[in-house]
Write an enzyme that holds these catalytic residues in place. Structure first.
Site, PDB file in Angstrom:
ATOM      1  CG  HIS A 165      -1.761   1.186   1.381  1.00 43.44           C
ATOM      2  ND1 HIS A 165      -2.928   1.358   0.676  1.00 43.44           N
ATOM      3  CD2 HIS A 165      -1.609   2.278   2.151  1.00 43.44           C
ATOM      4  CE1 HIS A 165      -3.468   2.525   1.014  1.00 43.44           C
ATOM      5  NE2 HIS A 165      -2.689   3.097   1.906  1.00 43.44           N
ATOM      6  CD  GLU A 219      -3.322  -1.222  -2.096  1.00 48.45           C
ATOM      7  OE1 GLU A 219      -3.330  -0.403  -1.160  1.00 48.45           O
ATOM      8  OE2 GLU A 219      -3.781  -0.982  -3.216  1.00 48.45           O
ATOM      9  CG  ASN A 268      20.156  63.329 -10.265  1.00 49.39           C
ATOM     10  OD1 ASN A 268      20.699  63.922 -11.191  1.00 49.39           O
ATOM     11  ND2 ASN A 268      20.145  63.772  -9.028  1.00 49.39           N
TER      12      ASN A 268
END
Lengths: 698, 121
Positions: A47, A69, A436
């Site tokens: 599982h 499983e 600037n």
């Protein structure tokens, strides 16, 4: 990706362990077929491998293991007996899984799929060991259920939904707090939530573990109805949920007027049309009447009103209706309001000395109204800063191509509002600061690439409210400021001494001194050295502050802090002798009390020791020639002016004071240290001091 | 203070992935390898949310959920079960035991986070 590699490794280790456990368990079972515990172990191992395998991308392994499983599950519950065939098959499966994992990790030989299929077939055969026909093959994997997918395709336009959420009384015991659902909805759009509290019982009957609330939510959103349903996926069985469309933005025609409250109520089923019509004969508002007559609960009314508001907003066009007003009329209005505020302050003070409650009440009411009037009027002159942001985009675009650089301007907070006058006067300084950044800040693409930056530079222009101020920042991801160069230049210019130990920030602020410029060549754009100090003077005149910070090589950031309005000042009221003065609160850091004898004179300069920090101070009493009678204790107001701390010594600090500024008359316009005056509640005039000028002339 | 989420799963790799994913977004994570380990760890710790596998030895997920709901401290915290069963039966059993919601294995980290966000903030 490192992490997923780590998980894969971990899973493979885990699987290896599990598989060796499988071997042991199988052999145990062979000896002792009744060992239920071993069977369980086997089952769980498969599982886990199946589940975790799928998590980390081992789909083939997961699918194969699923079959093992299933068989083991049946062994667990007794449907399939333990037999030699079973034991052999499990061992074979185990080997197969090991090989599959090895192959997937690149360490094993490629496998023959035929073998795998044969094992699976044999496993399945075990399940149907009688001669019964195996049932028609279902898909080998159960249709994988989708975890709810967080993203669904969004419709183009915004739709307004009405959602009613009524959780069961005992919803808390499922561990779900309905507030989570509201948060999820709030993430999808600007929703309005109205709680319905009618079912909340009296305190005696109230159980804190039960939920008595239900909620009406109006949600305008571009998400689909399925996305909204997904919010409630865990609580479908524990809540009553109704989702209805109210309006679709794209569909509303031009003539559709704002929905009427009565119609909304009828549509929702809160009220019957009949009752609605009956109420219409009187003239009160329909909603109130319905509540009064008991036909409608207050909350339902509130909820419907909320819906009405939101849908109406959607209908309004984006250009709000405006009225043009000549500026000077506004100015006159503002002046009048200013006078009113001052007089009202006097009235309040006078009333407080009389013991007349009736008078007191009325005066309080006037104070409240005056405050509201003042705020409203000042608001008239507020304009969003976005109006000047837009022209900067053009500026950046033009200049960056002129300079052969790639620069993008990002703006944030364009909706921030400022006084119109302030805005107008900010225009030039902002242009200069952006220039600037464009010229000196952001580097040319080749240089940027060399430095490992993206070729395109970014200038972020952002504005926002902080308390009673507006904060504007201009940040570029360019070259940053050269601390040494600035220092040198400042020393050369005599602004700081060669040996002074100054923090980087203090050195940066030398840029604002007049005549300062580190640029060797003057370009047509900048470099003349007149820019920054003009910027500073403008900001000062607006009673603001300007700060500059930088990480060399990475970014430069200029921060402007401006008061929201020029007409009102948040100041600190102080007293010297019998006169009152106001210092701008924005620059005040703290107030200290000193005894006159404590002051030190170091090297002939006035310096104060504040918790180990040396703070120079100016004695205003002396500066203003107000006499030599010093009180025993004096107060020092420590301010931050141009990034240096300086104390102003006064007799007594009275407290914070917000008041209207009155300019000094034309006869006084050349006075240096004072920037205006204000009238206190009792009619006295207090002069407002200009801290930067005071500092300069120290 | 960070919220604490407990993750219970007998698969180390899943616990690691869950811890890692939740840690990344600021949750503290307490790991337990099965139901009994979880019960032991809960004796001293405060948690804000439980994330549990259903199929585990030593007290499986359903039993753990029932047990934790019987504790006044944890009666109202959000509980999300990890399930590989897509049948409604398991989800029903889980809800009956007191689970708030579920995630189906296999899931991606984003899906985990989305579900956590639905029940814990």
């Amino acid at each position: 990706m490192d992490e997923s590699g780590r998980f894969i490794e971990e899973f493979c280790l885990e699987a290896e362990e599990l598989l060796s456990g499988v071997e042991d368990a199988v052999l145990d079972i062979e000896e002792n077929p009744g060992d239920q515990e071993a069977v369980n172990r086997l089952f769980r191992a498969m599982h886990t491998i199946k589940g975790s395998g799928a998590m980390f991308g081992f789909d083939a392994v997961s699918e194969f293991t699923h079959h093992v499983e299933t068989v083991l599950d049946n062994v667990r519950n007794g449907t399939v007996p333990v037999s030699k065939t079973l034991i052999d098959l499990i061992l074979m499966s185990r080997d197969r899984i090991t090989a599959m994992l090895a192959e997937a990790n690149g360490g094993g030989p490629p496998l023959d799929s035929q073998e795998g299929e044969e094992i699976v077939a044999s496993l399945k055969a075990l399940l149907y060991s009688d001669d019964t026909e195996p049932p028609v093959e279902k898909s080998s994997k159960e249709a994988p259920e989708e975890n709810f997918v967080p993203v669904t395709p969004a419709p183009e336009n915004e739709v307004v939904y009405r959602i009613r959420l009524s959780p069961d009384l005992d919803i808390f015991s499922t561990g779900m707090d309905p507030v989570m659902l509201l948060y999820d909805l709030a993430d999808m759009g600007e929703c309005c939530v109205v709680a319905q509290t009618e079912k909340v019982p009296d305190l005696e009957n109230l159980s804190p573990e039960s939920c008595y609330f239900s909620w009406d939510i109006i949600l305008p959103t571009t998400k689909s109805v399925n996305a909204i349903r997904d919010v409630f996926i865990f609580v479908e069985d524990d809540c009553e949920i109704v989702i209805e469309t109210v309006e679709e933005k794209g569909i509303a025609s031009q003539e559709v007027s704002a929905p009427r409250l009565g119609d909304i109520l009828v549509e929702r089923g809160d009220i019957e049309r009949k009752i609605l019509d009956e109420e219409f004969d009187t003239h009160k508002k329909i909603g109130e009447r319905l509540v009064e007559s008991g036909a409608l609960s207050k909350e339902k009314l509130k909820s419907a009103l909320t819906e009405q508001t939101i849908v109406s907003k959607m209908h309004k066009s984006s250009v709000a209706s405006t009225v043009r007003v000549p500026s000077d009329r506004l100015d006159k209005l503002i002046n009048l309001v200013g006078e009113l505020v001052i007089t009202q302050a006097r009235l309040t003070q006078v009333a407080s000395t009389r013991e007349d409650t009736e008078l007191g009440e009325s005066v309080e009411e006037i104070e409240r109204l005056t405050g509201e009037l003042r705020d409203s009027v000042l608001n008239i002159r507020m304009m969003p800063i976005g109006t000047i942001f837009n022209k900067f985009r053009r500026l950046v675009r033009d200049m960056s191509s002129q300079l052969n650089k790639e620069i993008e301007l990002v703006t944030q907070g364009a909706e921030t509002e400022l006084d119109k006058t302030v805005l107008e006067r900010l225009d030039d300084p902002l242009v200069h600061l952006i220039r600037n950044s464009l010229d000196h800040g952001v580097e040319p693409p080749e240089v940027r690439e060399q430095r490992g930056k993206s070729q395109k530079g970014t200038i972020v222009l952002s504005a926002g409210h902080k308390g009673t101020n507006v904060v504007i920042t201009i940040q570029d991801d360019g070259a940053g400021l050269n601390v040494e160069a600035i220092r040198q230049k400042a020393v050369e210019g005599g602004l700081i001494s060669e040996h002074a130990e100054l923090s980087d920030k203090k050195i940066f602020s030398q840029i604002f001194a007049p005549g300062f410029s580190t640029v060797r060549n003057v370009t047509s754009v900048s470099g003349r050295g007149v820019g920054m100090d003009v910027v500073k003077r403008t900001i000062d005149s607006l009673r603001g502050r300007i700060d500059i910070d930088s990480v060399p090589g990475e970014w430069t950031k200029v921060t402007l802090i401006l008061p929201l309005t020029l007409a009102i000042i948040n100041g600190l009221l102080v007293r010297i002798e019998d006169d009152f003065f106001v210092l701008p609160l924005m620059s005040v850091e703290e107030c200290v009390e000193i005894k006159s004898k404590e002051v030190e004179m170091i090297n002939g300069r006035n310096i104060l020791n504040v918790r180990g920090d040396m703070v120079p101070y100016i004695r205003l009493r002396d500066r203003f020639h107000m006499g030599n009678r010093r009180p025993e204790r004096e107060h020092v107001v420590i301010t931050d002016v141009n990034n240096s701390r300086i104390g102003f010594v006064v007799d007594h600090v009275i407290g914070g004071h917000q008041t209207v500024i009155k300019p000094l008359g034309p006869a006084f316009k050349d006075i240096k240290n004072v920037s205006g005056a204000t009238i206190l509640g009792d009619g006295t005039v207090a002069l407002i001091l200009d801290t930067s000028v005071l500092l300069e002339s120290a | 203070m960070a919220k604490v989420i407990m993750t219970v799963d007998d698969s180390t790799s899943i616990r690691q992935m869950v811890s890692f994913t939740l840690n990344q977004v600021g949750y503290d994570v307490v790991e337990a390898v099965d139901g009994r380990d979880a019960v032991d760890k809960l004796a001293g710790t405060h948690i804000d949310m439980l994330l549990t596998d259903l199929n585990m030895p030593n007290k499986n997920g359903l039993e753990l959920i029932e047990w934790i709901r019987s504790m006044p401290k944890f009666k109202f915290i959000p509980i999300i079960m990890l399930t590989t069963e897509s049948e409604t039966e398991m989800k029903q059993k889980g809800k009956a035991a007191g689970a708030t919601g579920w995630i189906v294995k296999p899931f991606k980290p984003e899906q985990l986070l989305a579900v956590v966000k639905k029940v814990l903030r």
